[in-house]
Design a protein around this motif. Structure first.
Motif, PDB file in Angstrom:
ATOM      1  N   ASP A  18       0.870  -1.174   0.000  1.00 27.07           N
ATOM      2  CA  ASP A  18       0.000   0.000   0.000  1.00 27.07           C
ATOM      3  C   ASP A  18       0.910   1.228   0.000  1.00 27.07           C
ATOM      4  O   ASP A  18       1.464   1.607   1.029  1.00 27.07           O
ATOM      5  N   HIS A  19       1.065   1.827  -1.161  1.00 29.44           N
ATOM      6  CA  HIS A  19       2.026   2.919  -1.337  1.00 29.44           C
ATOM      7  C   HIS A  19       1.730   4.059  -0.365  1.00 29.44           C
ATOM      8  O   HIS A  19       0.608   4.566  -0.290  1.00 29.44           O
ATOM      9  N   GLY A  20       2.750   4.455   0.386  1.00 29.83           N
ATOM     10  CA  GLY A  20       2.587   5.532   1.345  1.00 29.83           C
ATOM     11  C   GLY A  20       2.026   5.097   2.671  1.00 29.83           C
ATOM     12  O   GLY A  20       1.813   5.943   3.563  1.00 29.83           O
ATOM     13  N   ARG A  21       1.805   3.777   2.851  1.00 31.34           N
ATOM     14  CA  ARG A  21       1.316   3.287   4.144  1.00 31.34           C
ATOM     15  C   ARG A  21       2.128   2.110   4.659  1.00 31.34           C
ATOM     16  O   ARG A  21       2.466   2.035   5.834  1.00 31.34           O
ATOM     17  N   THR A  22       2.443   1.139   3.762  1.00 29.91           N
ATOM     18  CA  THR A  22       3.262  -0.014   4.170  1.00 29.91           C
ATOM     19  C   THR A  22       4.608  -0.038   3.451  1.00 29.91           C
ATOM     20  O   THR A  22       5.442  -0.887   3.740  1.00 29.91           O
ATOM     21  N   GLY A  23       4.791   0.868   2.520  1.00 33.17           N
ATOM     22  CA  GLY A  23       6.034   0.911   1.765  1.00 33.17           C
ATOM     23  C   GLY A  23       5.902   1.872   0.603  1.00 33.17           C
ATOM     24  O   GLY A  23       4.961   2.680   0.542  1.00 33.17           O
ATOM     25  N   LEU A  24       6.828   1.750  -0.334  1.00 29.92           N
ATOM     26  CA  LEU A  24       6.849   2.632  -1.491  1.00 29.92           C
ATOM     27  C   LEU A  24       6.949   1.807  -2.771  1.00 29.92           C
ATOM     28  O   LEU A  24       7.800   0.929  -2.886  1.00 29.92           O
ATOM     29  N   LEU A  25       6.079   2.112  -3.726  1.00 29.89           N
ATOM     30  CA  LEU A  25       6.141   1.499  -5.046  1.00 29.89           C
ATOM     31  C   LEU A  25       6.866   2.451  -5.993  1.00 29.89           C
ATOM     32  O   LEU A  25       6.638   3.662  -5.964  1.00 29.89           O
ATOM     33  N   VAL A  26       7.724   1.889  -6.842  1.00 27.76           N
ATOM     34  CA  VAL A  26       8.517   2.706  -7.761  1.00 27.76           C
ATOM     35  C   VAL A  26       8.339   2.197  -9.189  1.00 27.76           C
ATOM     36  O   VAL A  26       7.942   1.050  -9.401  1.00 27.76           O
ATOM     37  N   PRO A  27       8.629   3.020 -10.177  1.00 28.00           N
ATOM     38  CA  PRO A  27       8.534   2.551 -11.559  1.00 28.00           C
ATOM     39  C   PRO A  27       9.462   1.357 -11.788  1.00 28.00           C
ATOM     40  O   PRO A  27      10.603   1.355 -11.325  1.00 28.00           O
ATOM     41  N   PRO A  28       8.986   0.314 -12.493  1.00 29.86           N
ATOM     42  CA  PRO A  28       9.832  -0.851 -12.755  1.00 29.86           C
ATOM     43  C   PRO A  28      11.089  -0.472 -13.530  1.00 29.86           C
ATOM     44  O   PRO A  28      11.087   0.465 -14.341  1.00 29.86           O
ATOM     45  N   ARG A  29      12.182  -1.172 -13.232  1.00 28.45           N
ATOM     46  CA  ARG A  29      13.456  -1.058 -13.947  1.00 28.45           C
ATOM     47  C   ARG A  29      14.104   0.326 -13.797  1.00 28.45           C
ATOM     48  O   ARG A  29      14.907   0.725 -14.632  1.00 28.45           O
ATOM     49  N   ASP A  30      13.751   1.055 -12.753  1.00 27.71           N
ATOM     50  CA  ASP A  30      14.255   2.416 -12.564  1.00 27.71           C
ATOM     51  C   ASP A  30      15.170   2.444 -11.349  1.00 27.71           C
ATOM     52  O   ASP A  30      14.719   2.557 -10.206  1.00 27.71           O
ATOM     53  N   ALA A  31      16.480   2.329 -11.594  1.00 27.04           N
ATOM     54  CA  ALA A  31      17.445   2.273 -10.494  1.00 27.04           C
ATOM     55  C   ALA A  31      17.422   3.556  -9.672  1.00 27.04           C
ATOM     56  O   ALA A  31      17.540   3.518  -8.433  1.00 27.04           O
ATOM     57  N   ASP A  32      17.279   4.721 -10.332  1.00 27.96           N
ATOM     58  CA  ASP A  32      17.251   5.983  -9.603  1.00 27.96           C
ATOM     59  C   ASP A  32      16.044   6.046  -8.666  1.00 27.96           C
ATOM     60  O   ASP A  32      16.148   6.553  -7.538  1.00 27.96           O
ATOM     61  N   ALA A  33      14.898   5.521  -9.126  1.00 29.10           N
ATOM     62  CA  ALA A  33      13.696   5.543  -8.289  1.00 29.10           C
ATOM     63  C   ALA A  33      13.867   4.641  -7.069  1.00 29.10           C
ATOM     64  O   ALA A  33      13.415   4.981  -5.970  1.00 29.10           O
ATOM     65  N   VAL A  34      14.503   3.490  -7.257  1.00 34.12           N
ATOM     66  CA  VAL A  34      14.775   2.600  -6.126  1.00 34.12           C
ATOM     67  C   VAL A  34      15.667   3.314  -5.113  1.00 34.12           C
ATOM     68  O   VAL A  34      15.408   3.302  -3.893  1.00 34.12           O
ATOM     69  N   THR A  35      16.719   3.940  -5.613  1.00 29.27           N
ATOM     70  CA  THR A  35      17.650   4.642  -4.729  1.00 29.27           C
ATOM     71  C   THR A  35      16.951   5.761  -3.959  1.00 29.27           C
ATOM     72  O   THR A  35      17.143   5.912  -2.742  1.00 29.27           O
ATOM     73  N   GLU A  36      16.118   6.532  -4.638  1.00 29.40           N
ATOM     74  CA  GLU A  36      15.441   7.655  -3.982  1.00 29.40           C
ATOM     75  C   GLU A  36      14.432   7.166  -2.945  1.00 29.40           C
ATOM     76  O   GLU A  36      14.259   7.785  -1.889  1.00 29.40           O
ATOM     77  N   ALA A  37      13.743   6.056  -3.245  1.00 31.62           N
ATOM     78  CA  ALA A  37      12.791   5.511  -2.282  1.00 31.62           C
ATOM     79  C   ALA A  37      13.511   5.058  -1.013  1.00 31.62           C
ATOM     80  O   ALA A  37      13.054   5.318   0.108  1.00 31.62           O
ATOM     81  N   VAL A  38      14.641   4.381  -1.186  1.00 28.63           N
ATOM     82  CA  VAL A  38      15.422   3.952  -0.028  1.00 28.63           C
ATOM     83  C   VAL A  38      15.943   5.167   0.722  1.00 28.63           C
ATOM     84  O   VAL A  38      15.921   5.210   1.966  1.00 28.63           O
ATOM     85  N   ARG A  39      16.414   6.176  -0.010  1.00 29.98           N
ATOM     86  CA  ARG A  39      16.917   7.391   0.629  1.00 29.98           C
ATOM     87  C   ARG A  39      15.824   8.046   1.500  1.00 29.98           C
ATOM     88  O   ARG A  39      16.073   8.494   2.618  1.00 29.98           O
ATOM     89  N   THR A  40      14.610   8.086   0.968  1.00 22.60           N
ATOM     90  CA  THR A  40      13.491   8.685   1.706  1.00 22.60           C
ATOM     91  C   THR A  40      13.237   7.949   3.016  1.00 22.60           C
ATOM     92  O   THR A  40      13.077   8.574   4.079  1.00 22.60           O
TER      93      THR A  40
END
Length: 376
Positions: free
Chosen positions: A306-328
């Motif tokens: 559940d995006h914004g409640r149990t975790g964060l969903l990111v665009p598939p195959r997007d390394a920058d999005a994964v990094t930013e989600a972890v950073r957040t």
């Protein structure tokens, strides 16, 4: 009822298909039914799985898949049809049918036995990953075997939509359970955390097969975040390359049971990168462990996170999005705590017993539909 579970994989294999087949057999026994498992024979010298199996297991001769020896491919054998006859099956359960399951479907049809086909593997996605083509052929094979079944069970709404879009009839939703007793937050282990992150780093973990379709190299940017340690659990053909692609990551190899549960609970963030998950059991196990999740907005994780409640969903195959989600998440302990608590609460009712009873209801519906109508 007497059920034959024809599965492409079974313990000692460690993957979602094997785990689900094992849990299904256990639940059927617990409910007083009589299952029999038919599976490819494990590799010579593998640890005996007899202690794990709650019912008889018939092994069909097999060979390792070229380039991926951890996967065993069943060879043609008369043992499958003989097992269906000898067990006097009422219904056939086809777990992720593709090779052995196709033969199981054909044998069930010859014997006029009802069959339930469980969709668990995105074979079309694998075709794109491994050979760069063959997606249409994979879907033709999927459609052929599933269309012959009395009912197809999809593990997620995304999988159900894919199957229906490709012409598979009679598709129903059947999700997966999670062991909330084994996987739980109170197993967090400070000694293990000091071992994995001796300088007090925040621990970001991945658990699963190390294979191209999992796209674990997308965690490379996470490895470069200050104060973050990436921990990888699992094995597979991509292992050697990932050791170079993920500098500073800790590779723990394959883990299971209580050891794996302790690792899950000791993570600060769970990151999954594969875009081809029909369900993604490790996401559920992380959630049961009270760990916030970062996962691609594709396939099974769409239902689980559940995006914004149990975790964060990111665009598939997007390394920058994964990094930013972890950073957040790394920057906000309160957010991690809130997401982790919500994740645990979300999965507490998803026991294998509850899911198993849903499966039995699917069996009963199929058997009822096969019974001849009684004249008024």
């Amino acid at each position: 009822m007497r059920v034959v579970i024809v599965t492409e994989s079974f313990p000692p294999d460690v993957n979602g298909v094997a785990h689900c087949a094992l849990q299904t057999a256990r639940h059927l026994v617990d409910r007083g039914h009589a299952p029999l498992v038919v599976a490819p024979a494990p590799a010579p010298g593998s640890k005996a799985a007899a202690a794990l199996a709650p019912c008889p297991v018939v092994h069909v001769p097999s060979l390792p898949l070229p380039g991926y020896p951890q996967v065993r491919v069943a060879l043609p054998s008369r043992r499958l049809a003989a097992a269906l006859l000898a067990h006097q099956a009422d219904i056939v359960h086809l777990a992720s049918p593709f090779i052995l399951g196709v033969r199981g479907m054909a044998a069930a049809a010859r014997l006029s036995l009802p069959a339930v086909a469980v969709y668990q593997t995105d074979l079309a996605g694998y075709a794109r990953t491994y050979v760069g083509a063959g997606e249409a052929a994979a879907w033709r094979r999927i459609r052929s075997v599933h269309a012959a079944a009395d009912r197809t069970l999809a593990p997620s709404s995304a999988s159900q939509a894919d199957l229906e879009a490709h012409g598979v009839p009679r598709v129903h939703l059947w999700r997966r359970g999670v062991d909330t007793v084994r996987f739980r937050p109170d197993l967090r282990d400070d000694a293990l955390r000091r071992e994995l992150a001796p300088n007090g780093e925040l621990i970001v973990g991945y658990v699963g097969r190390l294979a191209p379709e999992k796209q674990i190299e997308l965690l490379s940017g996470v490895c470069g975040l200050p104060g973050v340690r990436v921990v990888i659990v699992g094995d597979g053909p991509s292992g050697p390359g990932l050791a170079e692609a993920l500098p500073g990551a800790v590779f723990l190899g394959r883990r299971g049971g209580d050891d794996l549960a302790r690792i899950f609970a000791s993570l600060d963030i769970f990151a999954h990168t594969g875009p081809f998950e029909t369900f993604c059991q490790t996401v559920q196990e992380a959630m049961a462990s009270g760990v916030p999740v970062v996962a691609p907005a594709a396939g099974g994780p769409l239902d689980l996170v559940d995006h914004g409640r149990t975790g964060l969903l990111v665009p598939p195959r997007d390394a920058d999005a994964v990094t930013e989600a972890v950073r957040t998440l790394a920057a906000d302990q309160g957010l991690r705590t809130a997401y982790g608590a919500a994740a645990r609460a979300t999965v507490e009712g998803r026991t294998w017993a509850a899911i198993g009873d849903q499966l039995i209801a699917h069996y009963e519906a199929v058997l009822q539909a096969r019974r001849p109508a009684v004249a008024a």
